[in-house]
Design a protein around this motif. Sequence first.
Motif, short mmCIF file in Angstrom:
data_model
loop_
_atom_site.label_atom_id
_atom_site.label_comp_id
_atom_site.label_asym_id
_atom_site.label_seq_id
_atom_site.Cartn_x
_atom_site.Cartn_y
_atom_site.Cartn_z
N LYS A 85 10.72 2.50 -13.07
CA LYS A 85 11.72 1.88 -13.92
C LYS A 85 12.93 1.47 -13.08
O LYS A 85 13.31 2.16 -12.14
CB LYS A 85 12.18 2.84 -15.02
CG LYS A 85 11.10 3.11 -16.07
CD LYS A 85 11.67 3.96 -17.20
CE LYS A 85 10.63 4.18 -18.29
NZ LYS A 85 11.16 5.00 -19.41
N LEU A 86 13.52 0.34 -13.44
CA LEU A 86 14.73 -0.09 -12.75
C LEU A 86 15.87 0.86 -13.05
O LEU A 86 16.01 1.37 -14.16
CB LEU A 86 15.11 -1.51 -13.19
CG LEU A 86 14.16 -2.62 -12.75
CD1 LEU A 86 14.63 -3.95 -13.34
CD2 LEU A 86 14.09 -2.71 -11.24
N LEU A 105 22.20 9.04 -17.34
CA LEU A 105 22.48 7.76 -16.66
C LEU A 105 21.84 6.58 -17.39
O LEU A 105 22.39 5.47 -17.39
CB LEU A 105 21.98 7.82 -15.22
CG LEU A 105 22.64 8.89 -14.33
CD1 LEU A 105 22.01 8.89 -12.94
CD2 LEU A 105 24.13 8.66 -14.23
N ARG A 106 20.67 6.81 -18.02
CA ARG A 106 20.00 5.70 -18.72
C ARG A 106 20.80 5.22 -19.92
O ARG A 106 20.58 4.11 -20.41
CB ARG A 106 18.61 6.15 -19.18
CG ARG A 106 17.59 6.25 -18.05
CD ARG A 106 16.19 6.38 -18.59
NE ARG A 106 15.25 6.71 -17.52
CZ ARG A 106 14.54 7.83 -17.47
NH1 ARG A 106 14.67 8.74 -18.44
NH2 ARG A 106 13.71 8.06 -16.48
N LEU A 140 0.81 -1.21 0.00
CA LEU A 140 0.00 0.00 0.00
C LEU A 140 0.85 1.26 0.00
O LEU A 140 0.33 2.36 -0.24
CB LEU A 140 -0.93 0.00 1.22
CG LEU A 140 -1.94 -1.15 1.28
CD1 LEU A 140 -2.78 -1.06 2.54
CD2 LEU A 140 -2.85 -1.13 0.05
N THR A 141 2.15 1.14 0.27
CA THR A 141 3.03 2.32 0.26
C THR A 141 3.63 2.57 -1.11
O THR A 141 4.29 3.59 -1.32
CB THR A 141 4.17 2.14 1.28
OG1 THR A 141 5.01 1.04 0.87
CG2 THR A 141 3.64 1.87 2.66
N ARG A 142 3.44 1.65 -2.03
CA ARG A 142 4.06 1.78 -3.34
C ARG A 142 3.28 2.77 -4.22
O ARG A 142 2.06 2.82 -4.17
CB ARG A 142 4.10 0.41 -4.03
CG ARG A 142 4.81 0.40 -5.37
CD ARG A 142 4.90 -1.01 -5.93
NE ARG A 142 5.52 -1.02 -7.24
CZ ARG A 142 5.73 -2.11 -7.95
NH1 ARG A 142 5.37 -3.28 -7.47
NH2 ARG A 142 6.30 -2.04 -9.13
N THR A 143 4.01 3.53 -5.00
CA THR A 143 3.38 4.48 -5.88
C THR A 143 2.54 3.77 -6.94
O THR A 143 2.83 2.65 -7.33
CB THR A 143 4.42 5.37 -6.59
OG1 THR A 143 3.77 6.22 -7.52
CG2 THR A 143 5.44 4.53 -7.33
#
Length: 345
Positions: free
Chosen positions: A98-99, A338-339, A90-93
Amino acid sequence: MILEKIEKLLKEVSQLTAENAEEVEALRIKYLSKKGEIADLMNDFRNVAADQKKVVGMKVNELKQTAMEHINALREQLQTCETADDDIDLTRTAYPIKLGTRHPLTIVKNEIIDIFSRMGFVLADGPEVEDDMHVFTKMNFAADHPARDMQDTFFVSQHPNDGTKNILLRSHTSSVQARVMEHSQPPIRIICPGRVYRNEAITARAHCFFHQVEGLYIDKNVSFTDLKQVLLTFSREMFGADTKIRLRPSYFPFTEPSAEMDISCHICGGEGCGFCKHTGWVEILGCGMVDPNVLELCGIDSKVYSGYAFGMGVERITNLKYQVSDLRLFSENDVRFLREFESAN
């Protein structure tokens, strides 16, 4: 009379509800146990007239089957809800995440460490906030060397009457070598990766902090040939089997003789291009034989032992490997930059 009771129980069973496993078990006991409602009906069944036994028996079996199916359905429903609740964070957006990827400097640093580890070097670490003794004095820097000036070094505290007590942000990881030599006797074979600081203006080609990997090998009868072979092996592992190296005379306070090492440009193959300024060569590190004064200052007999040292900037190697034109990109944390290194992990 018994048929009316069965019909009443059928209606009652079809409307059963439960909020937890304990309530489901209570319903099972109430209706299906040996002393439950349906078991009581079987006692009344003995008094049923013979011509009605078939009809009443079928109704009792229907009631029993309905009760079992409904109670089992309630149990399965509760188990499914509990499992679903356990799977939900329940705390997850609500938006997909994305990793991430390793930082390009970390990727290259780990590759450098891996190459030298396979050649027998072990990792050594030390503090970033250091004293003058380990950063400069034991590395054979003269008392009036420009590196000790405020315009070159970040000082945390200074002692005008005794500069050896100055506390500063290390300007190279050679201080780690000094600490290892103080507390160890040869053979010593270490690499010292870490962040260093210098008081420089931040531009596309320079920064006030950057990362180094330095190496040190001390033993009996160590020669410059040993150094050259180690650096050639490293260069070919890092940049390709066709890489060539050349060593040019240079000067560092802590090595004598000293050299700077170039590798053949891996972009043009040594033919000459804009990246190598049409020379066919690109500088990557400094190196040399450890100055006997450094050995003596760190408590090692220079008449018995000799050694070599080398040092390279991780940003420099990363630039050569991935052709990053602006050093500031490494510390700005732009995820678009960075990607680009996701496939390099």
